[in-house]
Design an enzyme around this catalytic site. Structure first.
Site, PDB file in Angstrom:
ATOM      1  N   ASP A 124      25.861  27.392  47.174  1.00  0.00           N
ATOM      2  CA  ASP A 124      25.827  25.960  47.454  1.00  0.00           C
ATOM      3  C   ASP A 124      26.730  25.694  48.654  1.00  0.00           C
ATOM      4  O   ASP A 124      27.957  25.813  48.553  1.00  0.00           O
ATOM      5  CB  ASP A 124      26.316  25.199  46.218  1.00  0.00           C
ATOM      6  N   HIS A 125      26.124  25.320  49.794  1.00  0.00           N
ATOM      7  CA  HIS A 125      26.900  25.169  51.026  1.00  0.00           C
ATOM      8  C   HIS A 125      27.841  23.969  50.988  1.00  0.00           C
ATOM      9  O   HIS A 125      28.706  23.825  51.855  1.00  0.00           O
ATOM     10  CB  HIS A 125      25.952  25.058  52.227  1.00  0.00           C
ATOM     11  N   ARG A 126      27.695  23.093  49.993  1.00  0.00           N
ATOM     12  CA  ARG A 126      28.670  22.012  49.827  1.00  0.00           C
ATOM     13  C   ARG A 126      30.003  22.555  49.339  1.00  0.00           C
ATOM     14  O   ARG A 126      31.066  21.970  49.593  1.00  0.00           O
ATOM     15  CB  ARG A 126      28.158  20.976  48.821  1.00  0.00           C
TER      16      ARG A 126
END
Length: 409
Positions: free
Chosen positions: A381-383
């Protein structure tokens, strides 16, 4: 004396359950231990057994309804015993159905508080987001006017009602496979398939997925597994067991991979709980090895085998499927080299494991030699995780597989 059957809390994180199917019907005799109803949560399907004997006098929660924990499901009592009128939520539901022309004028009074907050179940909110339904225009049929799953689905199909004849709209879905004129077979979705579909769509719509891959020489891991299996007659170690231990060790050194995100905060989990994806006939289930970093490989192996057996016999407890902070999905036994796994929210990452293939490589002496190679694919998850952090974690895991002694350095 009549006994109320309520929605149990089947796990620490459970907030509500969906009524999948009533096994007993009104008027049926019930013994202690008889299965009354099947319910579905966002994690699994469960059977609710009766703790009392008597007759099923009233069913309050209908199939397809979302019922909060401790919500009333049914009433059991003595044969011929009189029970009170249906609870207020059921009456409101009938009002909504019988006064369809006024439906547009009532939703806000029933489902929106004076402060403007929409009263809806978490599952209803999630489905409304996926379908693009404005909850402020939906009439709730749940307790105190709360919007539940079926209300959102009913609102989503309203445009189609105008175009189709009424009998067609009211037709019940087929309970068994249906053969169509062009030989297509239509099968109703199972409850597990519905849950999987919703969770996968939620994951792809919520988390910006990025997948990185690396190829690993696993000759030393193969040798380690062979040595362990030769020395231990009571257990048989698998590559998944070894990967659970290696991932748990790596996660302790890279806490940002063992994290999740909310709207305004990051949660760095103290526990390292590894989910292991298990394929079933009807779908996929993910039992959890809790505190994997604090357990030895032999304990992990025994626990994993037990969890997989329970998954395949539908005997997992809700807590054995809750709390994962990282998931492993191994498709090596299906002759898959590499793939893009979907993150199991709210986790920040998932590891995809491919098959082991013998192929020529160039060693440190520039010699071409045979080696056993495996592809690892990690979606994150790039967040929560940046590319460099994910790459460092995968590099560390690769180091463990190429030389298991690196875990103790």
């Amino acid at each position: 004396m009549a006994t109320e059957i309520i929605m149990p809390q089947l796990g620490l994180t459970m907030e509500e359950g969906t009524i999948a199917k009533w096994i007993k019907q009104v008027g049926d005799k019930v013994a202690v231990g008889d299965v009354l109803v099947e319910i579905t949560t966002d994690k699994l399907s469960s059977e609710i057994e009766s703790e009392v004997e008597g007759v099923l006098l009233k069913i309050v929660a209908q199939e397809g309804e979302d019922i909060p924990v401790k919500g009333l499901l049914a009433i059991i009592g003595a044969e011929g015993e009189q029970v009170g009128a249906a609870p207020a939520p059921a009456a409101k539901k009938e009002e909504v159905q019988s006064e369809a022309p006024k439906a547009e004028a009532q939703p806000k009074a029933a489902s929106v508080t004076e402060g403007g907050r929409v009263k809806a179940s978490p599952l209803a909110k999630k489905i409304a987001s996926e379908l693009g339904v404005d909850l402020s225009t939906v009439a709730g049929s749940g307790p105190n006017g709360r919007i539940v799953q079926k209300d959102v689905l009913a609102a989503e199909v309203k445009p189609a009602v105008v175009e189709k004849a009424a009998p067609e709209v009211k037709a019940a879905p087929a309970a068994a496979p249906v053969q169509t004129a062009n030989a297509d077979v239509v099968k109703p979705l199972t409850n597990m398939r519905k849950v999987i579909a919703k969770r996968m769509q939620q994951s792809k719509n919520t988390a910006p997925h990025v997948t990185i891959t690396t190829e690993v020489n696993v000759d030393k891991t193969i040798a380690l597994r062979s040595k362990l299996n030769a020395k231990n007659a009571d257990v048989r170690f698998s590559y998944t067991d070894i990967l659970v231990k290696m991932c748990a060790t790596a996660l302790r050194n890279y806490p940002k991979i063992n994290a999740s995100i909310t709207e305004d905060s990051m949660i760095f989990h103290d526990k390292i709980n590894i989910g292991v994806a298990v394929a079933l006939d009807d779908g996929l289930i993910v039992p959890v090895v809790s505190n994997a970093d604090r357990k030895g490989l032999k304990a992990i192996t025994k626990e994993t085998k037990d969890l997989i057996n329970k998954a395949r016999t539908n005997t997992l407890s809700p807590d054995e499927m809750s709390g994962a902070t990282f998931t492993i999905s191994n498709l090596g036994s299906y002759d898959i080299d590499g793939f893009t796994p979907v993150i199991n929210l709210p986790e920040a990452a998932i590891l995809g494991v491919g098959r082991i293939v013998k192929k020529p490589i160039v060693n440190e002496n520039d010699e071409i030699v045979p080696a056993s190679m495996m592809v690892l694919s990690m979606s994150f998850d790039h967040r929560v995780v940046d590319g460099a952090q994910a790459a460092e974690f995968l590099k560390a895991l690769k180091g463990y597989l190429e030389d298991p002694d690196n875990m103790y350095v």
